[in-house]
Design a protein around this motif. Structure first.
Motif, PDB file in Angstrom:
ATOM      1  N   SER A 157      -6.202  27.436 -12.155  1.00 16.00           N
ATOM      2  CA  SER A 157      -6.638  26.048 -11.960  1.00 16.00           C
ATOM      3  C   SER A 157      -5.907  25.432 -10.775  1.00 16.00           C
ATOM      4  O   SER A 157      -4.837  25.895 -10.363  1.00 16.00           O
ATOM      5  CB  SER A 157      -6.346  25.216 -13.210  1.00 16.00           C
ATOM      6  N   GLU A 158      -6.480  24.374 -10.250  1.00 12.40           N
ATOM      7  CA  GLU A 158      -5.854  23.657  -9.143  1.00 12.40           C
ATOM      8  C   GLU A 158      -4.513  23.065  -9.575  1.00 12.40           C
ATOM      9  O   GLU A 158      -3.543  23.071  -8.811  1.00 12.40           O
ATOM     10  CB  GLU A 158      -6.794  22.562  -8.644  1.00 12.40           C
ATOM     11  N   GLU A 159      -4.431  22.591 -10.816  1.00 13.64           N
ATOM     12  CA  GLU A 159      -3.178  22.021 -11.328  1.00 13.64           C
ATOM     13  C   GLU A 159      -2.083  23.080 -11.391  1.00 13.64           C
ATOM     14  O   GLU A 159      -0.926  22.811 -11.031  1.00 13.64           O
ATOM     15  CB  GLU A 159      -3.390  21.414 -12.727  1.00 13.64           C
ATOM     16  N   PHE A 160      -2.430  24.293 -11.830  1.00 20.27           N
ATOM     17  CA  PHE A 160      -1.430  25.357 -11.926  1.00 20.27           C
ATOM     18  C   PHE A 160      -0.999  25.803 -10.527  1.00 20.27           C
ATOM     19  O   PHE A 160       0.168  26.084 -10.290  1.00 20.27           O
ATOM     20  CB  PHE A 160      -1.954  26.526 -12.753  1.00 20.27           C
ATOM     21  N   ALA A 161      -1.939  25.843  -9.592  1.00 25.58           N
ATOM     22  CA  ALA A 161      -1.593  26.183  -8.206  1.00 25.58           C
ATOM     23  C   ALA A 161      -0.592  25.176  -7.651  1.00 25.58           C
ATOM     24  O   ALA A 161       0.388  25.559  -6.995  1.00 25.58           O
ATOM     25  CB  ALA A 161      -2.844  26.225  -7.336  1.00 25.58           C
ATOM     26  N   GLU A 162      -0.799  23.900  -7.924  1.00 26.31           N
ATOM     27  CA  GLU A 162       0.136  22.860  -7.463  1.00 26.31           C
ATOM     28  C   GLU A 162       1.507  23.043  -8.092  1.00 26.31           C
ATOM     29  O   GLU A 162       2.538  22.862  -7.434  1.00 26.31           O
ATOM     30  CB  GLU A 162      -0.412  21.463  -7.769  1.00 26.31           C
ATOM     31  N   LYS A 163       1.547  23.407  -9.355  1.00 30.22           N
ATOM     32  CA  LYS A 163       2.819  23.643 -10.054  1.00 30.22           C
ATOM     33  C   LYS A 163       3.585  24.785  -9.380  1.00 30.22           C
ATOM     34  O   LYS A 163       4.797  24.686  -9.160  1.00 30.22           O
ATOM     35  CB  LYS A 163       2.542  23.978 -11.524  1.00 30.22           C
ATOM     36  N   LEU A 164       2.880  25.863  -9.023  1.00 28.64           N
ATOM     37  CA  LEU A 164       3.532  27.001  -8.370  1.00 28.64           C
ATOM     38  C   LEU A 164       4.022  26.626  -6.973  1.00 28.64           C
ATOM     39  O   LEU A 164       5.126  27.005  -6.566  1.00 28.64           O
ATOM     40  CB  LEU A 164       2.573  28.192  -8.310  1.00 28.64           C
ATOM     41  N   LYS A 165       3.219  25.868  -6.237  1.00 30.36           N
ATOM     42  CA  LYS A 165       3.628  25.424  -4.901  1.00 30.36           C
ATOM     43  C   LYS A 165       4.895  24.570  -4.980  1.00 30.36           C
ATOM     44  O   LYS A 165       5.813  24.725  -4.176  1.00 30.36           O
ATOM     45  CB  LYS A 165       2.491  24.655  -4.220  1.00 30.36           C
ATOM     46  N   LYS A 166       4.964  23.686  -5.960  1.00 28.96           N
ATOM     47  CA  LYS A 166       6.157  22.840  -6.115  1.00 28.96           C
ATOM     48  C   LYS A 166       7.396  23.673  -6.408  1.00 28.96           C
ATOM     49  O   LYS A 166       8.498  23.350  -5.956  1.00 28.96           O
ATOM     50  CB  LYS A 166       5.931  21.803  -7.215  1.00 28.96           C
ATOM     51  N   LEU A 167       7.224  24.768  -7.167  1.00 27.80           N
ATOM     52  CA  LEU A 167       8.371  25.642  -7.456  1.00 27.80           C
ATOM     53  C   LEU A 167       8.936  26.266  -6.186  1.00 27.80           C
ATOM     54  O   LEU A 167      10.154  26.296  -5.991  1.00 27.80           O
ATOM     55  CB  LEU A 167       7.967  26.751  -8.435  1.00 27.80           C
ATOM     56  N   VAL A 168       8.080  26.792  -5.311  1.00 31.50           N
ATOM     57  CA  VAL A 168       8.591  27.418  -4.090  1.00 31.50           C
ATOM     58  C   VAL A 168       9.145  26.370  -3.128  1.00 31.50           C
ATOM     59  O   VAL A 168      10.124  26.617  -2.423  1.00 31.50           O
ATOM     60  CB  VAL A 168       7.546  28.335  -3.412  1.00 31.50           C
ATOM     61  N   ILE A 169       8.554  25.178  -3.113  1.00 32.00           N
ATOM     62  CA  ILE A 169       9.071  24.104  -2.259  1.00 32.00           C
ATOM     63  C   ILE A 169      10.467  23.702  -2.733  1.00 32.00           C
ATOM     64  O   ILE A 169      11.385  23.526  -1.936  1.00 32.00           O
ATOM     65  CB  ILE A 169       8.103  22.903  -2.248  1.00 32.00           C
ATOM     66  N   LYS A 170      10.630  23.590  -4.053  1.00 35.12           N
ATOM     67  CA  LYS A 170      11.890  23.130  -4.638  1.00 35.12           C
ATOM     68  C   LYS A 170      12.964  24.225  -4.651  1.00 35.12           C
ATOM     69  O   LYS A 170      14.123  23.967  -4.342  1.00 35.12           O
ATOM     70  CB  LYS A 170      11.619  22.643  -6.066  1.00 35.12           C
ATOM     71  N   LYS A 171      12.590  25.457  -5.014  1.00 32.18           N
ATOM     72  CA  LYS A 171      13.584  26.501  -5.258  1.00 32.18           C
ATOM     73  C   LYS A 171      13.503  27.692  -4.314  1.00 32.18           C
ATOM     74  O   LYS A 171      14.335  28.594  -4.386  1.00 32.18           O
ATOM     75  CB  LYS A 171      13.442  27.012  -6.696  1.00 32.18           C
ATOM     76  N   GLY A 172      12.484  27.718  -3.453  1.00 30.12           N
ATOM     77  CA  GLY A 172      12.298  28.870  -2.582  1.00 30.12           C
ATOM     78  C   GLY A 172      13.408  29.008  -1.550  1.00 30.12           C
ATOM     79  O   GLY A 172      14.051  28.038  -1.164  1.00 30.12           O
ATOM     80  N   GLY A 197      -0.053  24.328   9.776  1.00 32.69           N
ATOM     81  CA  GLY A 197       0.037  24.026   8.355  1.00 32.69           C
ATOM     82  C   GLY A 197       0.855  25.048   7.602  1.00 32.69           C
ATOM     83  O   GLY A 197       1.654  25.785   8.185  1.00 32.69           O
ATOM     84  N   LYS A 198       0.642  25.097   6.292  1.00 31.29           N
ATOM     85  CA  LYS A 198       1.361  26.035   5.419  1.00 31.29           C
ATOM     86  C   LYS A 198       0.375  26.740   4.505  1.00 31.29           C
ATOM     87  O   LYS A 198      -0.559  26.137   3.990  1.00 31.29           O
ATOM     88  CB  LYS A 198       2.410  25.307   4.578  1.00 31.29           C
ATOM     89  N   ARG A 199       0.620  28.035   4.317  1.00 31.72           N
ATOM     90  CA  ARG A 199      -0.214  28.873   3.450  1.00 31.72           C
ATOM     91  C   ARG A 199       0.636  29.270   2.247  1.00 31.72           C
ATOM     92  O   ARG A 199       1.740  29.785   2.399  1.00 31.72           O
ATOM     93  CB  ARG A 199      -0.655  30.116   4.216  1.00 31.72           C
ATOM     94  N   TYR A 200       0.117  29.027   1.032  1.00 24.97           N
ATOM     95  CA  TYR A 200       0.826  29.372  -0.198  1.00 24.97           C
ATOM     96  C   TYR A 200       0.045  30.429  -0.952  1.00 24.97           C
ATOM     97  O   TYR A 200      -1.173  30.324  -1.104  1.00 24.97           O
ATOM     98  CB  TYR A 200       0.975  28.139  -1.096  1.00 24.97           C
ATOM     99  N   VAL A 201       0.766  31.447  -1.444  1.00 20.36           N
ATOM    100  CA  VAL A 201       0.146  32.504  -2.239  1.00 20.36           C
ATOM    101  C   VAL A 201       1.084  32.909  -3.371  1.00 20.36           C
ATOM    102  O   VAL A 201       2.294  32.699  -3.298  1.00 20.36           O
ATOM    103  CB  VAL A 201      -0.209  33.759  -1.404  1.00 20.36           C
ATOM    104  N   LEU A 202       0.506  33.494  -4.390  1.00 23.62           N
ATOM    105  CA  LEU A 202       1.254  34.140  -5.459  1.00 23.62           C
ATOM    106  C   LEU A 202       0.984  35.631  -5.336  1.00 23.62           C
ATOM    107  O   LEU A 202      -0.179  36.049  -5.265  1.00 23.62           O
ATOM    108  CB  LEU A 202       0.793  33.643  -6.834  1.00 23.62           C
ATOM    109  N   VAL A 203       2.042  36.433  -5.296  1.00 23.26           N
ATOM    110  CA  VAL A 203       1.913  37.881  -5.144  1.00 23.26           C
ATOM    111  C   VAL A 203       2.525  38.567  -6.362  1.00 23.26           C
ATOM    112  O   VAL A 203       3.617  38.193  -6.811  1.00 23.26           O
ATOM    113  CB  VAL A 203       2.612  38.366  -3.854  1.00 23.26           C
TER     114      VAL A 203
END
Length: 192
Positions: A20-35, A177-183
Motif C-alpha cells: 500500500s501507499e501508506e506502507f511505502a511511506e512508512k518504509l521511506k520514513k525509516l530509511v530517512i530517519k535511520k538510514g 530527486g530521490k528513488r526509494y526501493v525495498l530489496v
C-alpha cells in the motif's frame, strides 16, 4: 554444430500493487530517519537501512510491526520464485537475508552485477533471487532505471520485480530527486 538460443531473455516476475501507499511511506520514513550511507565505493549517493529477518532484542515497536508486515508480503513471493526459477541452478529458496530499504539520491546507482556469487567481490550476497519493490512514484525522480541483462524495465509505483541471482542487473544513476526501493535477497540451496 548448430546452436539455437531458445530463451535469451532473463526470466523475471513483474508484480503490481504489492504494497500500500501508506506502507511505502512508512518504509521511506525509516530509511530517512535511520538510514546510513552505503559502504559501496561505486555508490556513495545512497543510504540504506536494514531490517533483519528475525526479531532482535534491540528492535523498537515500529520495527517489530514492520517486520511482521514485510514477512507477510515476502513469503508468497518466495514460494512463487521457487517455481518460476526452477530451470536455473536454484534448488530451493529457504529464507532471505533481511530487508534493505534504499534511498538513491542524485548520482545514486549500482553497476552491473549479479546477486549470487561466492567470490569475495564488492556485491557478493549469494542470493538465489532478488525482490525489488518501488516505494517511489516515478514522477518524483529522474533516472534510476532498473535494467536486467541490458533491458530497461518500466518502474511502477508500489510494483515490484523478482529475478534470479545469476541475472546481470544495474540501477542507472538518479539524475533528479530521490528513488526509494525495498530489496530482499532470497537464500537457500543450489543444485549440485
Amino acid at each position: 554444430m548448430d546452436i539455437e538460443i531458445l530463451n535469451p531473455a532473463p526470466t523475471y516476475l513483474k508484480i503490481s500493487n504489492i504494497i500500500s501507499e501508506e506502507f511505502a511511506e512508512k518504509l521511506k520514513k525509516l530509511v530517512i530517519k535511520k538510514g546510513e550511507k552505503t559502504n559501496y565505493a561505486t555508490n556513495v549517493c545512497c543510504k540504506e537501512y536494514r531490517i533483519p529477518n528475525v526479531l532482535t532484542g534491540n528492535m523498537e515497536k515500529e520495527e517489530i510491526t514492520t517486520l511482521a508486515s514485510l514477512h507477510a508480503i515476502v513469503e508468497p513471493i518466495q514460494e512463487i520464485a521457487n517455481e518460476i526459477f526452477k530451470n536455473t541452478a536454484l534448488l530451493k529458496i529457504i529464507t532471505h537475508a533481511g530487508f534493505w530499504i534504499m534511498e538513491y539520491e542524485e548520482g545514486g546507482q549500482f553497476e552491473d552485477h549479479v546477486d549470487y556469487s561466492l567470490d569475495d567481490d564488492k556485491y557478493s550476497t549469494a542470493a538465489l533471487a532478488t525482490l525489488c519493490i518501488s516505494l517511489s512514484d516515478p514522477e518524483d525522480y529522474e533516472g534510476g532505471e532498473l535494467t536486467l541483462s541490458g533491458k530497461e524495465l518500466p518502474q511502477e509505483f508500489l510494483g515490484a520485480y523478482v529475478w534470479d541471482g545469476w541475472t546481470y542487473h544495474r540501477v542507472q544513476p538518479v539524475t533528479k530527486g530521490k528513488r526509494y526501493v525495498l530489496v530482499v535477497h532470497f537464500t537457500g540451496l543450489v543444485k549440485a
